[in-house]
Design an enzyme around this catalytic site. Structure first.
Site, PDB file in Angstrom:
ATOM      1  N   LYS A 154      12.576 -15.021 -84.884  1.00 43.14           N
ATOM      2  CA  LYS A 154      12.204 -15.193 -83.478  1.00 43.14           C
ATOM      3  C   LYS A 154      11.820 -13.843 -82.874  1.00 43.14           C
ATOM      4  CE  LYS A 154      15.130 -19.202 -82.345  1.00 43.14           C
ATOM      5  NZ  LYS A 154      16.201 -19.695 -81.429  1.00 43.14           N
TER       6      LYS A 154
ATOM      7  N   HIS B 136      18.548   6.703-105.817  1.00 42.18           N
ATOM      8  CA  HIS B 136      18.640   7.500-107.039  1.00 42.18           C
ATOM      9  C   HIS B 136      17.357   7.349-107.850  1.00 42.18           C
ATOM     10  CE1 HIS B 136      22.902   8.613-106.797  1.00 42.18           C
ATOM     11  NE2 HIS B 136      23.094   7.419-106.263  1.00 42.18           N
TER      12      HIS B 136
ATOM     13  N   THR C 259      14.190  -4.831 -95.745  1.00 39.29           N
ATOM     14  CA  THR C 259      13.387  -3.928 -96.563  1.00 39.29           C
ATOM     15  C   THR C 259      12.162  -3.400 -95.833  1.00 39.29           C
ATOM     16  OG1 THR C 259      12.117  -5.776 -97.486  1.00 39.29           O
ATOM     17  CG2 THR C 259      14.106  -5.096 -98.685  1.00 39.29           C
ATOM     18  N   LYS C 260      11.888  -3.953 -94.642  1.00 36.83           N
ATOM     19  CA  LYS C 260      10.727  -3.525 -93.857  1.00 36.83           C
ATOM     20  C   LYS C 260      11.142  -3.287 -92.402  1.00 36.83           C
ATOM     21  CE  LYS C 260       7.347  -6.084 -96.659  1.00 36.83           C
ATOM     22  NZ  LYS C 260       6.293  -7.135 -96.659  1.00 36.83           N
TER      23      LYS C 260
END
Length: 204
Positions: free
Chosen positions: A192, A122, A174-175
């Site tokens: 790992k 949003h 987030t990545k």
């Protein structure tokens, strides 16, 4: 000009057609759309299993597909109102997952319980306008084939999780996650990676 283009170019007509499809007081589409329109637009395999208490907020103007032997467990919510949702063959969505498109789940991928994958954000830039009334943005989430996402994880808009990767429970991704990688934490970090030469999952 096609009928769809005419509707989109006329704000009043567009608002009226939207009202015919989506009620103001509840999420998702009206019953007549779910019963008589969506089945002819969306591609859901006859061999897929969608439990009785799963909630499908799916609209005919975006794609929604479920592959062979895929399972959507009870209390899941799948929403394609702002972006396509694709669930691959033999994928499994555990109890109480939330998918808000655009989201693509690859074949043989496992989602445990209470996971959120949302390709929607949003807007918030103008403090004089309620956040819920500001312009939405979308970015696709792609979970490639043969992945496993642990319980209570969150994957944010725009993230790709590579093939045969694992997200540890409770992580916030987030990545992008490379293929053959295990990540965990908030924000998720590489724990790992698989080394094809040694055939061992090694710490970075």
């Amino acid at each position: 000009m096609s009928l769809v283009e005419k509707i989109k170019s006329n704000p009043g007509l567009k608002k009226f057609v939207y009202w015919l499809i989506v009620p103001e007081s509840a999420p998702g589409c009206r019953l007549w759309v779910r019963l008589f329109l969506n089945p002819f637009v969306h591609k859901v395999s006859r061999k897929a299993i969608i439990r009785n208490y799963a909630r499908l907020d799916t609209a005919p103007w975006n794609k929604f597909s479920v592959g062979k032997k895929a399972v959507i467990e009870d209390f899941c919510c799948v929403n394609n109102m702002v972006g396509d949702v694709h669930i691959g063959d033999n994928a499994h969505l555990g109890l109480s997952n939330t998918l808000i498109g655009p989201v693509s789940i690859g074949n043989n991928t496992i989602l445990a319980q209470n996971i959120v994958l949302s390709g929607l954000n949003h807007g918030y830039a103008d403090p004089d306008i309620p956040i819920k009334d500001q312009k939405e943005t979308t970015a696709p989430i792609i979970v490639e084939e043969d992945c496993w996402i642990g319980a209570n994880s969150v994957v944010v808009a725009g993230v790709t999780i590579g093939k045969h990767s694992i997200v540890a429970g409770g992580s916030v991704v987030t990545k992008n996650v490379p293929a053959y990688t295990i990540v965990g934490g908030n924000p998720a970090k590489v724990l790992k990676q698989y080394n094809p030469l040694t055939k061992i999952w090694e710490k970075p």
